[in-house]
Design a protein around this motif. Sequence first.
Motif, PDB file in Angstrom:
ATOM      1  N   GLY A  94      33.731  13.916  36.109  1.00 50.52           N
ATOM      2  CA  GLY A  94      33.253  12.507  36.441  1.00 50.52           C
ATOM      3  C   GLY A  94      32.100  12.481  35.762  1.00 50.52           C
ATOM      4  N   GLY A  95      31.315  12.996  35.012  1.00 47.84           N
ATOM      5  CA  GLY A  95      30.139  12.727  34.500  1.00 47.84           C
ATOM      6  C   GLY A  95      29.469  13.683  33.713  1.00 47.84           C
ATOM      7  N   VAL A  96      28.468  13.291  33.042  1.00 45.65           N
ATOM      8  CA  VAL A  96      27.533  14.445  32.278  1.00 45.65           C
ATOM      9  C   VAL A  96      26.077  14.056  32.611  1.00 45.65           C
ATOM     10  N   MET A  97      25.250  15.295  33.039  1.00 50.27           N
ATOM     11  CA  MET A  97      23.645  14.721  33.292  1.00 50.27           C
ATOM     12  C   MET A  97      23.130  15.589  32.250  1.00 50.27           C
ATOM     13  N   ASN A  98      22.339  15.049  31.439  1.00 49.56           N
ATOM     14  CA  ASN A  98      21.542  15.599  30.230  1.00 49.56           C
ATOM     15  C   ASN A  98      20.038  15.686  30.506  1.00 49.56           C
ATOM     16  N   PHE A  99      19.492  16.751  30.620  1.00 50.02           N
ATOM     17  CA  PHE A  99      18.004  16.639  30.787  1.00 50.02           C
ATOM     18  C   PHE A  99      17.363  17.148  29.518  1.00 50.02           C
ATOM     19  N   TYR A 100      16.525  16.456  29.099  1.00 50.69           N
ATOM     20  CA  TYR A 100      15.789  16.894  27.829  1.00 50.69           C
ATOM     21  C   TYR A 100      14.496  17.073  28.030  1.00 50.69           C
ATOM     22  N   THR A 101      13.777  18.389  27.695  1.00 49.66           N
ATOM     23  CA  THR A 101      12.654  18.670  28.077  1.00 49.66           C
ATOM     24  C   THR A 101      11.382  18.194  27.063  1.00 49.66           C
ATOM     25  N   GLN A 102      10.334  18.407  27.429  1.00 46.50           N
ATOM     26  CA  GLN A 102       9.148  17.903  26.554  1.00 46.50           C
ATOM     27  C   GLN A 102       9.232  18.634  25.185  1.00 46.50           C
ATOM     28  N   ARG A 103       8.820  17.904  24.173  1.00 45.99           N
ATOM     29  CA  ARG A 103       8.827  18.579  22.932  1.00 45.99           C
ATOM     30  C   ARG A 103       7.127  18.764  22.419  1.00 45.99           C
ATOM     31  N   PRO A 104       6.975  19.682  21.744  1.00 48.38           N
ATOM     32  CA  PRO A 104       5.471  20.012  21.421  1.00 48.38           C
ATOM     33  C   PRO A 104       5.191  18.900  20.494  1.00 48.38           C
ATOM     34  N   SER A 105       3.893  18.528  20.640  1.00 47.06           N
ATOM     35  CA  SER A 105       3.253  17.597  19.560  1.00 47.06           C
ATOM     36  C   SER A 105       2.700  18.008  18.547  1.00 47.06           C
ATOM     37  N   PHE A 106       2.720  17.677  17.414  1.00 45.27           N
ATOM     38  CA  PHE A 106       2.104  17.952  16.126  1.00 45.27           C
ATOM     39  C   PHE A 106       0.674  17.374  16.183  1.00 45.27           C
ATOM     40  N   SER A 107      -0.148  17.576  15.268  1.00 47.14           N
ATOM     41  CA  SER A 107      -1.301  17.058  15.188  1.00 47.14           C
ATOM     42  C   SER A 107      -1.243  16.270  13.596  1.00 47.14           C
ATOM     43  N   PHE A 108      -1.837  14.999  13.907  1.00 47.85           N
ATOM     44  CA  PHE A 108      -1.729  14.243  12.750  1.00 47.85           C
ATOM     45  C   PHE A 108      -2.827  14.484  11.706  1.00 47.85           C
ATOM     46  N   THR A 109      -3.844  15.406  11.961  1.00 46.45           N
ATOM     47  CA  THR A 109      -4.816  15.855  11.054  1.00 46.45           C
ATOM     48  C   THR A 109      -4.890  17.368  10.698  1.00 46.45           C
ATOM     49  N   ASP A 110      -6.180  17.686  10.025  1.00 53.41           N
ATOM     50  CA  ASP A 110      -5.785  19.014   9.527  1.00 53.41           C
ATOM     51  C   ASP A 110      -6.298  19.937  10.535  1.00 53.41           C
ATOM     52  N   SER A 111      -6.840  19.511  11.663  1.00 54.10           N
ATOM     53  CA  SER A 111      -7.571  20.297  12.714  1.00 54.10           C
ATOM     54  C   SER A 111      -6.499  20.570  13.978  1.00 54.10           C
ATOM     55  N   LEU A 112      -6.734  21.683  14.724  1.00 52.59           N
ATOM     56  CA  LEU A 112      -5.900  21.970  15.831  1.00 52.59           C
ATOM     57  C   LEU A 112      -6.283  20.914  16.938  1.00 52.59           C
ATOM     58  N   ALA A 113      -5.147  20.374  17.354  1.00 49.71           N
ATOM     59  CA  ALA A 113      -4.964  19.492  18.493  1.00 49.71           C
ATOM     60  C   ALA A 113      -4.738  19.987  19.802  1.00 49.71           C
ATOM     61  N   LEU A 114      -5.534  19.880  20.885  1.00 53.13           N
ATOM     62  CA  LEU A 114      -5.293  20.182  22.301  1.00 53.13           C
ATOM     63  C   LEU A 114      -4.996  19.056  23.111  1.00 53.13           C
ATOM     64  N   SER A 115      -4.232  19.090  23.891  1.00 56.89           N
ATOM     65  CA  SER A 115      -4.170  18.140  24.964  1.00 56.89           C
ATOM     66  C   SER A 115      -3.294  18.703  26.038  1.00 56.89           C
ATOM     67  N   GLY A 116      -3.201  18.112  27.241  1.00 57.94           N
ATOM     68  CA  GLY A 116      -2.612  18.473  28.438  1.00 57.94           C
ATOM     69  C   GLY A 116      -2.700  17.793  29.740  1.00 57.94           C
ATOM     70  N   ASN A 117      -2.264  18.230  30.623  1.00 59.93           N
ATOM     71  CA  ASN A 117      -2.083  17.454  32.043  1.00 59.93           C
ATOM     72  C   ASN A 117      -2.301  18.284  33.072  1.00 59.93           C
ATOM     73  N   VAL A 118      -2.993  17.995  34.052  1.00 62.97           N
ATOM     74  CA  VAL A 118      -3.153  18.760  35.615  1.00 62.97           C
ATOM     75  C   VAL A 118      -2.755  17.745  36.506  1.00 62.97           C
ATOM     76  N   ASN A 119      -1.782  18.034  37.336  1.00 68.12           N
ATOM     77  CA  ASN A 119      -1.274  17.392  38.270  1.00 68.12           C
ATOM     78  C   ASN A 119      -1.341  18.047  39.797  1.00 68.12           C
ATOM     79  N   TYR A 120      -1.492  17.299  40.813  1.00 71.91           N
ATOM     80  CA  TYR A 120      -1.413  17.619  42.265  1.00 71.91           C
ATOM     81  C   TYR A 120      -0.604  16.731  43.024  1.00 71.91           C
ATOM     82  N   ARG A 121       0.309  17.179  43.917  1.00 73.93           N
ATOM     83  CA  ARG A 121       1.311  16.130  45.011  1.00 73.93           C
ATOM     84  C   ARG A 121       1.192  16.703  46.260  1.00 73.93           C
ATOM     85  N   PHE A 122       1.031  15.825  47.125  1.00 73.09           N
ATOM     86  CA  PHE A 122       1.245  16.218  48.527  1.00 73.09           C
ATOM     87  C   PHE A 122       2.246  15.172  49.159  1.00 73.09           C
TER      88      PHE A 122
END
Length: 804
Positions: A218-246
Amino acid sequence: MRKIGFVLSFILFSSIVWGQEVSILDAETGMSVSNVAIYNKDKSRTAISDFEGKSNLEAFSRNEKVTFKHISYETYVTTKAQISKRGNRVYLYLKPEELQEVVMSVSKWEQQKKHVPQKIASIDARSIAFNNPQTAADLLQSTGKVFVQKSQLGGGSPMIRGFATNRLLLSVDGVRMNNAIFRGGNIQNVISIDPFTIRNTEVIFGPGSVIYGSDAIGGVMNFYTQRPSFSFTDSLALSGNVNYRFSSANNENTTHVDFNLGQKKWASYTSFTYNSFGDLVMGKHGPDSYLRNNFVVRRDGTDVLVENDDARKQVTSGYDQLNFLQKITYRPNNRWNYDLGLIYSETSDYSRYDRLIRPNSEGDGLRSAEWFYGPQKWFMGNLQITKKGKNRFYDGVKLTTAYQHFVESRNERLFQEALRFTTKEKVDALSVNLDFENKKIGDLRLYYGAEYVFNKVNSEGSQKDVETNQTVPAASRYPDGATWQTFAGYVNGEYQIKPNFTLLSGARYSQVWVDAQFESDFFPFPFDEADIITGALTGSMGFSWFPSANLQVTLNGSTGFRAPNIDDVGKVFDSEPGSVVVPNPDLEPEYAYNADIGIRKNFDDKVVIRGAAYYTYLVDALVRRDFTFNGQSEIEYNGELSNVQAIQNAAKAYVYGFEFGLDAFFDEHWSFNSNLTLTEGIEEDDDGVDSAARHAAPTFADVHLIWQNQKLKADFFLNYNGEIGFRDLALSERSKAFIYAADSNGNPFAPSWYTLNLRSQYQISNALRATISLENMTNQRYRTYSSGIVAPGTNLILGLGYAF
């Protein structure tokens, strides 16, 4: 000299702090973006980025709002102070309409969507964040193109074009999630996928067996999870998210956190999500038969039927869930990529709600005191190695290896009975995929590869006396140690005959082995084993044609198949009270033959109309029918005399339908979109008796009116489901009158329903985002078709997200 050094240092410091040269980059590629207009609120100060994407912000004060605008990118507003904290870099995202939309699902490699004849629905991470779904099942439903059934709150069984469960295929990061015990009844495995970690979801409508093999009917459901992001500089890049839901309807509390660490050659992405769902409260206005008037509690060693203080509260429907994702990517150069992914999901115990509301045979109480699933656990380890670069045989090669471990259990105890029957299953699944991309033969682009999958099933049964706490072995649901495996090869070709005409065709051969050993400790089986070896050849051919630049016509023909699995061959379980399903080792694959046509018309980029029609014919359908076991039509199962049934190649079926969509863009703020799906399905058994197909969903539609600017997006929408009358209700559904409303003749039917809803998202700052939604504003009480649990009443959803 000291004075000169001081002056030079001061000038350099001043140019950095006050001048603040900024680099403007594409958020996906890291490439510089030139000709970006930069201005303040009243446009009294302006600048523009040069060829290298750089500009000087000397004219702007430190804390005033600065706007970055480019014709191809989303507008971005920030301050010099924020830019300084982020290393004097600004990242812009392409507008969706500027993207040449690509899809991965049809060949496992990127293809232009406009060249693909199959209908594909896509939803990206930004849309997922706006919809803010509780589960991946809710995510699919939010597309307006997939119907979702729920037997309990901890569930969600998609239906696509009249097919469901083991006739649909689930895939995560290119790995099939379907295993050897995916059943014909409704399944809830999709809830193991965390919506917070999905970067894109693609749904193929119609058979996808050429690429995905068994189950993709009947069909195919494909889920692609997040990919890690590289740094565009010579230093370590840190990023992230915090979420809350009610969510108010089930007192949901969800917390999510993720963070990304990136260098130039390696990157890591980590995600945690915890969900706590309380008992779901239904709406006020609707059938009284849906109310939860009473439920069972155990007091002083005795089951007692008690009155529910709030009949709208669906007692014991709540549950908890934990999700974890870890991905690591290593890219030593532009040709090689190594990706490691680890996913784990676990629920608490959760009730199968439709079994807990089933009345007893006398009609004066409830049949079950307990019916719950044990923790549903899923682990996947996935290693993918990708190489790009021209070769005699390929331009790209991808090796995907995966190990998955599934755990599930079922626990049932009848009202005022001491014995609780439990079956527990574990599945170990190994898979290896080798996929090639080759585009060297003129206008012909080839995709080809091979797949091997191995599943082993461990199953055990027990019965526990809840009064004495004594546990003894009992019949298992499946033959312990049973295996299912398949080996396949495929080739798929995309041939661009003309710039406006693309032909897509492919073929696949799959060999399938099923081996199950039957023990006669609890049932005197008339056979010792099921040893099935079968093969299947499937193919597809279609085209995408643009008669004019704003008109697309697609036509596609394809076949699909589903080979018998361990659930078909070796299961022993109660399909419904009074019936028991027994093994049948004499099964063959079922085949589907499909044709569909689509049309898409664009009117000056203001209005887009989409339409599709399809027809699918299923032969040798694997269905549950009456059977005999050792010559008997009834046997005792779990202490009850039950009618004997088995899965058999005993039916044909045909499904046809129409799908419509309309998108309108009034101006830069206002837009409109809608979807409508009509499905009809008929099953015909060997005796020529027709009945409605169980998984043919009712007519369903959604209509959205959307307003948005740089900070606010609001969506006012209507969801609608049509009626399924008694005569159009599948025979298997008619026996479940307790989950349906009664018509004027007292027969079960599924009433039509609608909801009015408002969803909104506000970007408080570059880092802080709030979502507020109000679902089912008129507080309707309704059940989606074939669902055991009643849908939420008025539901206030509050969400808060912080990006760092």
